[in-house]
Design a protein around this motif. Structure first.
Motif, short mmCIF file in Angstrom:
data_model
loop_
_atom_site.label_atom_id
_atom_site.label_comp_id
_atom_site.label_asym_id
_atom_site.label_seq_id
_atom_site.Cartn_x
_atom_site.Cartn_y
_atom_site.Cartn_z
N PHE A 152 1.00 -1.02 0.18
CA PHE A 152 0.06 -0.16 0.04
C PHE A 152 0.81 1.23 0.03
O PHE A 152 1.77 1.49 0.79
CB PHE A 152 -0.96 0.02 1.25
N ALA A 153 0.42 2.16 -0.96
CA ALA A 153 1.51 3.32 -1.10
C ALA A 153 1.05 4.41 -0.14
O ALA A 153 -0.04 4.58 0.07
CB ALA A 153 1.08 3.83 -2.51
N VAL A 154 2.12 4.98 0.53
CA VAL A 154 1.87 5.89 1.77
C VAL A 154 2.62 7.20 1.17
O VAL A 154 4.11 7.25 1.27
CB VAL A 154 2.52 5.36 2.98
N PRO A 155 2.10 8.32 0.46
CA PRO A 155 2.80 9.38 0.22
C PRO A 155 3.66 10.20 1.16
O PRO A 155 4.79 10.61 0.77
CB PRO A 155 1.82 10.33 -0.45
N THR A 156 3.17 10.15 2.48
CA THR A 156 4.10 10.95 3.37
C THR A 156 5.34 10.29 3.70
O THR A 156 6.40 10.87 4.18
CB THR A 156 3.46 11.11 4.63
N ARG A 157 5.50 8.83 3.55
CA ARG A 157 6.57 7.99 3.59
C ARG A 157 7.36 7.93 2.33
O ARG A 157 8.46 7.56 2.49
CB ARG A 157 6.53 6.85 4.42
N LEU A 158 6.84 8.38 1.15
CA LEU A 158 7.38 8.05 -0.03
C LEU A 158 7.74 6.60 -0.24
O LEU A 158 8.64 6.05 -0.89
CB LEU A 158 8.56 8.81 -0.21
N ARG A 209 -18.63 0.97 5.78
CA ARG A 209 -17.76 1.65 7.00
C ARG A 209 -16.09 1.44 6.74
O ARG A 209 -15.93 0.34 6.49
CB ARG A 209 -18.26 1.12 8.20
N PHE A 210 -15.72 2.34 7.22
CA PHE A 210 -13.99 2.43 7.11
C PHE A 210 -13.60 2.85 8.65
O PHE A 210 -14.27 3.87 8.88
CB PHE A 210 -13.30 3.22 6.10
N LYS A 211 -12.69 1.99 9.06
CA LYS A 211 -12.22 2.51 10.59
C LYS A 211 -10.81 2.09 10.66
O LYS A 211 -10.17 1.15 10.43
CB LYS A 211 -12.94 1.61 11.51
N GLY A 212 -9.92 3.22 10.92
CA GLY A 212 -8.74 3.16 10.83
C GLY A 212 -7.99 4.40 10.74
O GLY A 212 -8.49 5.55 10.71
N LEU A 213 -6.56 4.46 10.10
CA LEU A 213 -5.76 5.78 9.97
C LEU A 213 -6.39 6.24 8.77
O LEU A 213 -6.53 5.69 7.64
CB LEU A 213 -4.41 5.14 10.03
N SER A 214 -7.08 7.56 8.90
CA SER A 214 -7.41 8.41 7.55
C SER A 214 -6.14 8.83 6.84
O SER A 214 -4.95 8.75 7.17
CB SER A 214 -8.40 9.31 8.05
N ASN A 215 -6.83 9.50 5.80
CA ASN A 215 -5.88 10.28 5.10
C ASN A 215 -5.72 11.89 5.54
O ASN A 215 -4.88 12.70 4.84
CB ASN A 215 -5.93 10.44 3.31
N LEU A 216 -6.39 12.18 6.43
CA LEU A 216 -6.42 13.75 6.91
C LEU A 216 -5.56 13.80 8.30
O LEU A 216 -5.63 12.99 9.05
CB LEU A 216 -7.83 14.12 7.34
N ARG A 217 -4.83 14.67 8.33
CA ARG A 217 -3.92 15.19 9.57
C ARG A 217 -4.86 16.05 10.55
O ARG A 217 -6.03 16.46 10.13
CB ARG A 217 -2.58 15.67 9.21
N GLU A 222 0.12 17.73 12.59
CA GLU A 222 1.00 16.99 13.37
C GLU A 222 1.10 15.41 13.21
O GLU A 222 2.12 14.68 13.29
CB GLU A 222 0.82 17.40 14.74
N PHE A 223 -0.27 14.89 12.94
CA PHE A 223 -0.40 13.65 12.89
C PHE A 223 -1.64 13.14 12.09
O PHE A 223 -2.62 13.88 12.21
CB PHE A 223 -0.13 12.88 14.21
#
Length: 258
Positions: A152-158, A209-217, A222-223
């Motif tokens: 899974f691609a994570v842009p913040t981590r490249l 339903r989606f439950k978990g880390l979203s794409n919004l800070r 900060e997180f």
């Protein structure tokens, strides 16, 4: 461009437009711990028959202020689409583009900081809303109880991280038979990261339903926010004017309801 090639391209575009179908649905994001409403997501999805070709998402604070937008293009890959996300609260941008058929992650922090980017050379890549399509493509394997690997691609981590996806249960959700899948990091990272859970209508395979880390800070940038996002209503037919209006809608910084 040769005349024959031009005519073929025009025929393909005409065929795609003729089969195009624009759908709209809305999600409500809540704090998964105290169920406090955080923001809403408005999704417009352009389909060619049943296959998505484009997605437009507008994020709004609970007072209705639009503060972020995402554009998704499924043409390069149905499960790893190109996308661009912009958040007006801090001026943050991120996404994935294709350079000579190779995926490249990028992000640009707020201010005048230069863009950071990185090419990806991974197999079985999944990105952003392509996660839904990955599940639909592998629906029968997942329903059989098989755990499937993905990157899974994570842009913040490249980077693209190794995850494992499997079915974890069946239930009644919003009055219909539903199935829940869980995606979690592989290896030791799974011990320090919460999994992502997604619940689908068993019949229509629609995300409910989606439950978990979203794409919004969070508002301070900060997180990343943990969120439970519910899509209670089935998609409705949408008018092309809605897409045009929201594709250029001005974004304004606002505070999430926390």
């Amino acid at each position: 461009m040769p005349t024959r090639t031009l005519l073929l391209a025009m025929c393909l575009l005409t065929s795609t437009a003729a089969n195009a179908d624009l759908r709209y649905e809305e999600g409500l994001a809540r704090n998964p711990d105290n169920k406090q409403a955080l923001y809403t997501e408005q999704h417009w999805v352009r389909l060619n028959k049943v296959v998505p070709t484009e997605r437009l998402v507008i994020y709004r604070c609970m007072d209705g202020t639009p503060f972020a937008r995402k554009r998704v293009n499924y043409q390069p890959s149905i499960q790893a689409p190109a996308f661009e996300f912009v958040d007006a609260r801090k001026g943050y941008l991120e996404g994935m583009r294709y350079i000579k058929n190779q995926a490249a992650l990028w992000h640009r922090p707020s201010g005048k900081v230069p863009e950071k980017n990185s090419l990806l050379e991974v197999k079985n890549l999944v990105a952003d809303a392509g996660f839904n399509e990955f599940i639909r493509i592998h629906w029968q394997k997942l329903r059989s109880g098989n755990a499937l690997p993905l990157r899974f691609a994570v842009p913040t981590r490249l980077q693209a991280y190794k995850f494992s996806l499997k079915q974890t249960g069946e239930s009644q959700f919003a009055g219909v038979p539903a199935v829940t899948y869980q995606m979690k990091l592989s290896g030791l990272l799974s011990l320090v990261s919460d999994p992502i859970e997604v619940t689908y209508d068993q019949s229509t395979r629609r995300l409910m339903r989606f439950k978990g880390l979203s794409n919004l800070r969070n508002d301070a940038g900060e997180f990343d926010l943990m969120a439970q996002i519910d899509f209670p209503l089935a998609p409705r037919q949408a008018d092309e004017s809605e897409w045009k209006k929201h594709a250029s809608l001005p974004l304004t910084a606002c505070r999430l309801n926390r």
